[in-house]
Structures are given as structure tokens and as C-alpha cells.
Design an enzyme around this catalytic site. Structure first.
Site, PDB file in Angstrom:
ATOM      1  CD  GLU A  29      -1.720  -2.359   1.704  1.00 13.21           C
ATOM      2  OE1 GLU A  29      -2.592  -3.231   1.760  1.00 13.21           O
ATOM      3  OE2 GLU A  29      -0.544  -2.533   2.107  1.00 13.21           O
ATOM      4  CG  PHE A  42      -9.869  -9.430  11.425  1.00 11.93           C
ATOM      5  CD1 PHE A  42      -8.637  -9.825  11.919  1.00 11.93           C
ATOM      6  CD2 PHE A  42     -10.091  -9.494  10.060  1.00 11.93           C
ATOM      7  CE1 PHE A  42      -7.639 -10.285  11.071  1.00 11.93           C
ATOM      8  CE2 PHE A  42      -9.100  -9.956   9.198  1.00 11.93           C
ATOM      9  CZ  PHE A  42      -7.865 -10.353   9.703  1.00 11.93           C
ATOM     10  CD  GLN A  43      -7.390  -7.173   7.773  1.00 13.36           C
ATOM     11  OE1 GLN A  43      -8.287  -6.968   6.957  1.00 13.36           O
ATOM     12  NE2 GLN A  43      -6.232  -7.717   7.427  1.00 13.36           N
ATOM     13  CG  MET A  60      22.395  12.741   3.963  1.00 14.32           C
ATOM     14  SD  MET A  60      23.528  13.884   3.126  1.00 14.32           S
ATOM     15  CE  MET A  60      22.540  14.331   1.693  1.00 14.32           C
TER      16      MET A  60
END
Length: 617
Positions: free
Chosen positions: A84, A146-147, A512
Site C-alpha cells: 500500500e 478484526f482489521q 547521507m
């Protein structure tokens, strides 16, 4: 934002239309007539109506109802990413490259929380993105189902606005408002969270919807008195600088900026977010200001008597130690977001409005002022500015051990690929070198994570840019550290037909961070060796091939041009080039964090000295 009549409920892809069968088509319902659909169908039709071309996302339980009608859409293409975060950065790359709203989609819980970094990134860099997330059913919200995650609460500080849709009838209105909010005023990300049962419930769809955004009225036209005052200050200045930020690109005001610069003869600096807003080849361009900006740009801002800040926010990476920044400068600060004006540096003349409107009116005001008093005499100022430019040109030294120079690699990519390509970058040394050593001539050709500084940005952003401009070459300039965070999206690129080119500047380290350890931590290199040099883990060429890409490697100066040409010739799949470069190259110039811009280092231990007597006019 565009509108369109809704499609018929039948699957146009599988059922012949009456016209295809030779019969006279029956008239459909007029625009605005409600049609009975599910909430999910209403969502997809709304996306079609606002002109969405591509959605980057991954299906999951709560967003799954939306994926069923999405399969039938002939207008919206879905790109199945591998993570995602990649979807969010791809939406940002698409938006930055096209100027349109980028769209990403995820399920609830971890799917939605994986969008947090891209949303924070888009918020910092003012990128128009709409994220659509699934949510647990209304009855389960607040039960730790859930989720389940309160994604609206989580993202409230990092979005321009967000919505939790509790009534399917509101979906068209919310989508319309979300796209309007994302793309107008100061652009930014908007999140739309929709419970699963809202997507499943039957509702009425009609377009266009009635929208209601009380209090949201971005100021576009500037106040004329303030514009005239800015023109008066320009006429009286002797050491002015045009300080150009990303807001000029967002306003699509590059041509107006060029007209203003040439009318006034004022030196121009373009921030990291504004590269390409003003041509690098233009004689008035001094380069990029700030921590790793050009000496001429930094020095000019420090010694200016007038700063004309256009769509810039006086970021700490530009100002250095704020109390010592441009101490003698009167500040004209123009921005569409009134909250930015005087937030960091007090504005003597604040101008709220769209940059294109502001610059257009400022051009007219300057012409009127010139007719009254003549243009300012900037000859002495240009003599000084050119002295800095000649004394401290952009440059680099080859590594003493004979290894490949990363600056040379990036410089050659810019020369051979040219200014019409789109370049993205991750974050770190390679990002700064890409900003310094590639010449940007056109808006929308440089895409990077400026404000948030997100490692792993380059590859998915390049993917999004490629979908926005399939006819252009898109090059991701990446580091070996950044590349290992999101390179799985190369599989997406290979399968979905996005032949991006990825130049991995492989110095074997978190470059860096290593530079800071070298300069400020007595060369104690704690946990910055990635093993990509010593052990060749991973082997980037083999990794590229396993992901459906062409994998190339380059280790010598003599091979650089040849391997770039080989990459440019491959257009049927993505290309990854492993440029094995020296591990000790550093980014110069540099203003150390928290120090004054007067302490800019042109190289380690060497500081240019600015003599105030030289710039007195």
C-alpha cells in the site's frame, strides 16, 4: 474536475449494446436522475464522473465490495501494487507528473495504516491525492474488530481533510468534495473511509451531487494594494532575489515567472520542490538554495535587501539558522495558504492568493512602476552574484581510489536522457546530486520527497509518473538503501507495462547518514554499511531479472554512456542499472543543520567568506 453521466448497470464489456445489434438505442435517464445501485457501484460511478483514470491499490476484506464493480469499469484502470505504501507514492508521482488528482485504495487496518507515510509525504509537499479506504461495518466500529483502525483519527494531522461515510447516499457528494478539496487552494491529500456495509447497501446514485463546504473559500486573487507595494519595493531594491517554491509549479505559473524575472532582471533561486519551475539554462537562474544549494544561491539570499518569496514556506533546509537568515532583507511573501505567511519568517508584505494570479498582477504593477521611476539598477548586484557563481561553480572530485563518481553518473544520465524526461528520486545523497547535476528545463520533470524526506519514494513515484505519461521516459534516481525499501513495485511495473528506468547509485552504504558520521561523529560508521558492495547482497541485476526487469551493471567511467544508451533502448520492460560507485563521495556545498547559511561549506573545512563591502550598492 469533470462530470459525466452514469453508466448503465449492465456490464458494457460483456453485453452488446442495442446500437451494436443494429437496434435503435433506448434513451437513458437524463443527467441527475437517481439510479438504484449499491454503495460500491456509487463509489465507482463517482470516480468515473470526476475523471479518474487510474487507481493504485490492493483489495482486502472491507474494501472488497468496491473491487467488484471496479472490474466492470471501462474508464477507471486499477493497478495492483505490491504494498500500500507503493500505491500512495504512485498516486503522488502520478499527481506530480500530470497535475491531476492521484488516487489510491486500500482495505482497513494495516492496509489503511500503510498509507500513512504517503499521505504525510503528500501533505508536506502539497500534492493532490485522494485515498479511499475500507472500514469495518458500522456496527463494529469502536469494538476493536478484526482489521479495524481509526484511520480518520490517525490521519487527521496529515491530511487536508478526511471523511467517514456512514450513509451510502452521501458517497457521490463526499467523492465530489474530496476531489475539490484535494485539487483547489493549497493542494493536499484527502482520505475517504467507507465501512463495508455502506458499500454493500443499496442507494440512489445521481450526478452531479449537491456539495456543501461551508467556510472553504480559498483566496485566489491577491489584494491589489499589497501587489503594488511589492512592485514599489522592487523598484527601490538594489539586491533583490526571487525565491521560488513549489507553489509556483502547483499554480502552473512557470511562464508567468519567466516573464516577471526577465522584466525585472532579478536573480532567481528555485527550491528543491521548485526545480524545473524556471529553466536551469536561463542566465538569471542561480540554482537551488539551502543546505545543499549552490553557493551563489545561498549567498545571494543571505545578502539580499529584498526577498520575493513565491509559493515557498521558508523551510529550515532553506533558511538554516532562522535568526541569521537574510538579515537585511525586506520580505514579500506570496502564498495561497495564509497559514504559511509569517509562520517562520515575518513577512513585511504578505500576499495571499494563487501564484499565477499574483505574478500576473505583479507583472502589470512592475510595468506601471517602471513607467514612473524606471527599472532598478542591478548592475553592481549582478557583478557580485556572478563573482560568487564563477568562484564557486558546481563540481566534484573523482574518488581517490579510482572508483566510479556518483556525480558523474547522474550528470551523464541528465545529459544523455535530456530535459524532456521525468526524473524521480528517493532521499539522501543521490537525491541531492540529482537536484544538482541534472539540468531541469521544464515544469513537472522533477519529482521527489521534499518535506517528509521519504526513503523508498523513487520507484513507486516513477511508476505513477509513467502511468500518467506513458509516452515519456521516466528515470528513478535511487540509492541502494532507498531501493531496497520499495523495489517490489518493479514487479507491478513489469506486469502492468510501465517501463521505468532505475539508476541505483550503489555506494554500499546509507550515504547521507555516513556523510554526517564522517563530518560530525569522528568517522564512527555505526550501522550504515548495507553490504551491497562487500557481499553483493542483494545482487541488484539478479533481483531485477527476477522481478521481470532488465538488469545491468556499470562499474567504470568508460561504461557509463554505453549502459545508459542500452537502458534507453529497452522499452518493453523496466530496467535497473546497478551503478557501483565510491563509498566516500560527499554532497557539497553543505550548510550543517542548525548553523547559519553564512557558514556554508564549499568542501570539507573550506568556507566562502562573504565581504559585506562587496555587495554595498
Amino acid at each position: 474536475m469533470t462530470s459525466a453521466t452514469s453508466r448503465s448497470e449492465s456490464n458494457a464489456g460483456s453485453t452488446p449494446s442495442p446500437s451494436q445489434l443494429g437496434a435503435r438505442p433506448k434513451p437513458g435517464p437524463p443527467a441527475g436522475t437517481p439510479v438504484r445501485v449499491t454503495g460500491a457501484q456509487s463509489l465507482v460511478r463517482s470516480l468515473e464522473a470526476v475523471g479518474v483514470e487510474v487507481v493504485f491499490g490492493i483489495p482486502g476484506g472491507t474494501i472488497l465490495p468496491a473491487y467488484d464493480p471496479l472490474l466492470d469499469s471501462t474508464k477507471v484502470r486499477h493497478v495492483l501494487v505490491r504494498h500500500e505504501q507503493g500505491a500512495g507514492h504512485a498516486a503522488t508521482g502520478y499527481a506530480q507528473a500530470t497535475g491531476k488528482v492521484g488516487v489510491c485504495m486500500a482495505t482497513s487496518g494495516p492496509g489503511a495504516t500503510n498509507l500513512v507515510t504517503p499521505l504525510a509525504d503528500a501533505n508536506m509537499d502539497s500534492v493532490p491525492v485522494v485515498a479511499i479506504t475500507g472500514q469495518q461495518t458500522r456496527a463494529l466500529i469502536g469494538t476493536d474488530a478484526f482489521q479495524e483502525a481509526d484511520i480518520c483519527g490517525i490521519t487527521m494531522p496529515i491530511t487536508k481533510h478526511n471523511f467517514l461515510v456512514t450513509d451510502p447516499a452521501d458517497i457521490p457528494k463526499v467523492i465530489s468534495e474530496a476531489f475539490h478539496l484535494a485539487s483547489t487552494g493549497r493542494p493536499g491529500p484527502v482520505l475517504v473511509d467507507i465501512p463495508k456495509d455502506v458499500l454493500q447497501e443499496m442507494t440512489a446514485f445521481a450526478w452531479p451531487p449537491e456539495t456543501h463546504l461551508p467556510g472553504y473559500r480559498p483566496t485566489l486573487r491577491p489584494h491589489g494594494k499589497q501587489v503594488r507595494e511589492a512592485a514599489r519595493l522592487i523598484a527601490g531594491s538594489r539586491r533583490p532575489v526571487l525565491y521560488v517554491g513549489g507553489g509556483v509549479l502547483k499554480a502552473q505559473a512557470s511562464e508567468e515567472l519567466r516573464q516577471l524575472a526577465e522584466l525585472t532582471g532579478i536573480p532567481v533561486v528555485t527550491t528543491l520542490m521548485a526545480r524545473g519551475a524556471f529553466p536551469d539554462s536561463h542566465s538569471q537562474h542561480l540554482g537551488m538554495p539551502g543546505m545543499h544549494g549552490s553557493v551563489a544561491a545561498v549567498a545571494a539570499m543571505q545578502r539580499a535587501d529584498l526577498l520575493l518569496a513565491l509559493g515557498a514556506r521558508f523551510d529550515d533546509r532553506v533558511t538554516g539558522k532562522l535568526s541569521s537568515f537574510a538579515p537585511d532583507a525586506t520580505v514579500v511573501h506570496a502564498d495561497i495558504d495564509p497559514a504559511e505567511i509569517s509562520k517562520n519568517r515575518k513577512a513585511d508584505v504578505p500576499i495571499v492568493g494563487d501564484c499565477r494570479e499574483i505574478i500576473t498582477e505583479l507583472i502589470a504593477a512592475v510595468k506601471a512602476e517602471n513607467e514612473r521611476s524606471g527599472p532598478p539598477d542591478l548592475d553592481a548586484w549582478w557583478t557580485q552574484v556572478n563573482s560568487w557563481r564563477d568562484t564557486f561553480p558546481a563540481g566534484y572530485e573523482w574518488p581517490a581510489d579510482g572508483s566510479l563518481s556518483p556525480q558523474f553518473v547522474i550528470e551523464r544520465i541528465g545529459k544523455l536522457v535530456g530535459p524532456d524526461a521525468i526524473y524521480t528520486a528517493g532521499v539522501g545523497q543521490h537525491q541531492m546530486w540529482a537536484a544538482q547535476f541534472i539540468a531541469y528545463e521544464k515544469p513537472g520533470t522533477w519529482i521527489n520527497s521534499g518535506g517528509l524526506g521519504t526513503m523508498g519514494f523513487a520507484v513507486p513515484a516513477a511508476m505513477g509518473a509513467q502511468f500518467g505519461h506513458p509516452d515519456k521516459q521516466v528515470w528513478a534516481i535511487d540509492g541502494d538503501g532507498c531501493f531496497q525499501m520499495t523495489n517490489q513495485e518493479l514487479a507491478t511495473c513489469a506486469i502492468e507495462g510501465a517501463p521505468i528506468k532505475v539508476a541505483v547509485i550503489n555506494n554500499g552504504n546509507l550515504g547521507m547518514v555516513r556523510q554526517w558520521q564522517n563530518l560530525f561523529y569522528a568517522e564512527r560508521y555505526s550501522n550504515t554499511d548495507l553490504g551491497t558492495h562487500k557481499h553483493r547482497i542483494p545482487d541488484f541485476t539478479l533481483l531485477a531479472e527476477s522481478l521481470g526487469c532488465a538488469g545491468l551493471r556499470c562499474e567504470t567511467k568508460e561504461e557509463v554512456d554505453e549502459v545508459i544508451h542500452r537502458a534507453m533502448a529497452i522499452n518493453d520492460r523496466p530496467v535497473v542499472i546497478d551503478f557501483v560507485v565510491g563509498k566516500d563521495a560527499q554532497v557539497w556545498p553543505m550548510v550543517a543543520a542548525g548553523t547559519s547559511n553564512d557558514e556554508i561549506m564549499a568542501a570539507r573545512g573550506i568556507r566562502p567568506l562573504f565581504d559585506d563591502d562587496e555587495v554595498t550598492a
